[in-house]
Design an enzyme around this catalytic site. Sequence first.
Site, short mmCIF file in Angstrom:
data_model
loop_
_atom_site.label_atom_id
_atom_site.label_comp_id
_atom_site.label_asym_id
_atom_site.label_seq_id
_atom_site.Cartn_x
_atom_site.Cartn_y
_atom_site.Cartn_z
N HIS A 19 17.41 -49.56 -28.03
CA HIS A 19 17.35 -49.50 -27.29
C HIS A 19 18.27 -50.95 -26.72
O HIS A 19 19.61 -50.13 -26.05
CB HIS A 19 16.30 -50.05 -26.25
CG HIS A 19 15.31 -48.67 -27.04
ND1 HIS A 19 13.74 -49.52 -26.97
CD2 HIS A 19 15.27 -48.07 -27.33
CE1 HIS A 19 12.93 -48.62 -27.67
NE2 HIS A 19 13.85 -47.53 -27.48
N ASP A 116 17.36 -47.86 -19.22
CA ASP A 116 17.44 -46.84 -20.94
C ASP A 116 15.93 -46.19 -19.93
O ASP A 116 15.12 -46.07 -19.20
CB ASP A 116 16.73 -48.18 -21.46
CG ASP A 116 16.05 -48.22 -22.18
OD1 ASP A 116 14.86 -48.51 -21.10
OD2 ASP A 116 15.62 -49.71 -22.77
N TRP A 374 18.68 -42.80 -33.76
CA TRP A 374 20.01 -41.89 -33.19
C TRP A 374 21.24 -43.03 -33.40
O TRP A 374 22.10 -43.20 -34.18
CB TRP A 374 19.74 -41.75 -31.95
CG TRP A 374 20.72 -40.69 -31.41
CD1 TRP A 374 22.33 -40.96 -30.70
CD2 TRP A 374 21.13 -39.83 -32.37
NE1 TRP A 374 22.28 -40.05 -30.95
CE2 TRP A 374 22.69 -39.25 -31.89
CE3 TRP A 374 21.04 -38.72 -33.25
CZ2 TRP A 374 23.35 -37.71 -31.71
CZ3 TRP A 374 21.67 -37.30 -33.30
CH2 TRP A 374 22.21 -36.98 -32.30
#
Length: 480
Positions: A19, A116, A374
């Site tokens: 994050h 986020d 990711w």
Amino acid sequence: MELQKPTHVALLSSPGLGHLIPTIELGKRFVLNHNFKVTVLAVTSQTSRAETQILNSALTPSLCNVINIPSPDLTGLIHQNDRMLTRLCVMMRQALPTIKSILSEITPRPSALIVDIFGTEAIPIGRKLNIPNYVYVASQAWFLSLLVYSPILDEKIEGEYVDQKEALKIPGCNPVRPEDVVDQMLDRNDREYKEYLGVGKGIPQSDGILVNTWEELQRKDLEALREGGLLSEALNMNIPVYAVGPLVREPELETSSVTKSLLTWLDEQPSESVVYVSFGSGGTMSYEQMTELAWGLELSEWRFVWVVRAPMEGTADAAFFTTGSDGVDEVAKYLPEGFVSRTRKVGLLVPEWAQQVTILKHRSIGGFLSHCGWGSTLESVTNGIPLIAWPLYAEQRMNATLLAEELGLAVRTTVLPTKKVVRREEIARMVREVLQGDENVKSNGIRERVKEVQRSAVNALSEGGSSYVALSHVAKTIQG
């Protein structure tokens, strides 16, 4: 003549490298491409050396003003068995008073707040302060589609998702196989599932969504999410969706002594001859699986760099909130007898954490055995490195399916590593398939495809490219 003050944007990040890093990289883009002033509000876990290194790295404080918000006291608010997402959501919720205070006091008042996915409960704070709110999804668009559609699936489907006989249908997107659902959907009675649904409901309440992917990679899912798309209509979600990625780290300018010796070793290896093995900042495996992985790497007879940590029984994300301090000698005792000495000339073990981008950019790296976070995925494909998909937690099974079955950028295990032990023979086969460059690789086209996607990513971020234009549109909207 008075000079115009730069537009000020506040970015809110929850704990964890997956994050924090994308949030900082987004902030850097606003600074470098649009001359914005950026303040990053970073809620940190206080247990991660890697978080501290990222926050203190050379470029971060020079480009972005970072306000570190220490983890609130969670005593009595979480239980010992609560999983990662629950902990993150409770942590961010408890930090809301501090976040509100900072947003009220920093000057100039931010022209936008970008949070986020775990920071969506801060959106009402932005609204009360008349600050437009955006959500930055650091993952890919198919995952976002499932996340925002999950509250509807919750109403439509009875029983556990993993017990469904058919794939879960998402309007306008590829269906999701029951075995690929995110961790938070595995037990609908768990507290984590309720927190997950709250995240899915919170995202459409924003004024817009930014996604760390690019148009040419996931056009179908992006179009479904946008106004007029099937998913957008099903959700009655009429807010803009911007593909602004792939936003990844640049290599560190300063390298540690461990990295310098590692790079010296890599310099001596042939081009594309080394497999890099890492399971992110939080991934763990059992002693049995660690043993099989060691044997598989040795049996493959290919070179390797393995970021290794001591095995942990239990959940695959068990190291997410831990510091990690084991050295190679400590970790080596969990490896097969004689493994270190037998592989000394062909392999390197790196304890706990490595400067991953620096390694992946090296010409000798030919494959990446990855947990499919990711961020790691983008770091791999933007360097033209094919993957061996080894998903562990969160949305990583969806990422692995996307990479292996839709995009053709990865090979993957025949069994889910979180369900069964992946045996040494299969590990050796996958390493050979990715690295060898023989008829097997040519037949599946993985290396050629990854190079195509690499070029596509470069074009998307270049001036005039799809992601550059999308972020420019966000910047203009924020400026009014």
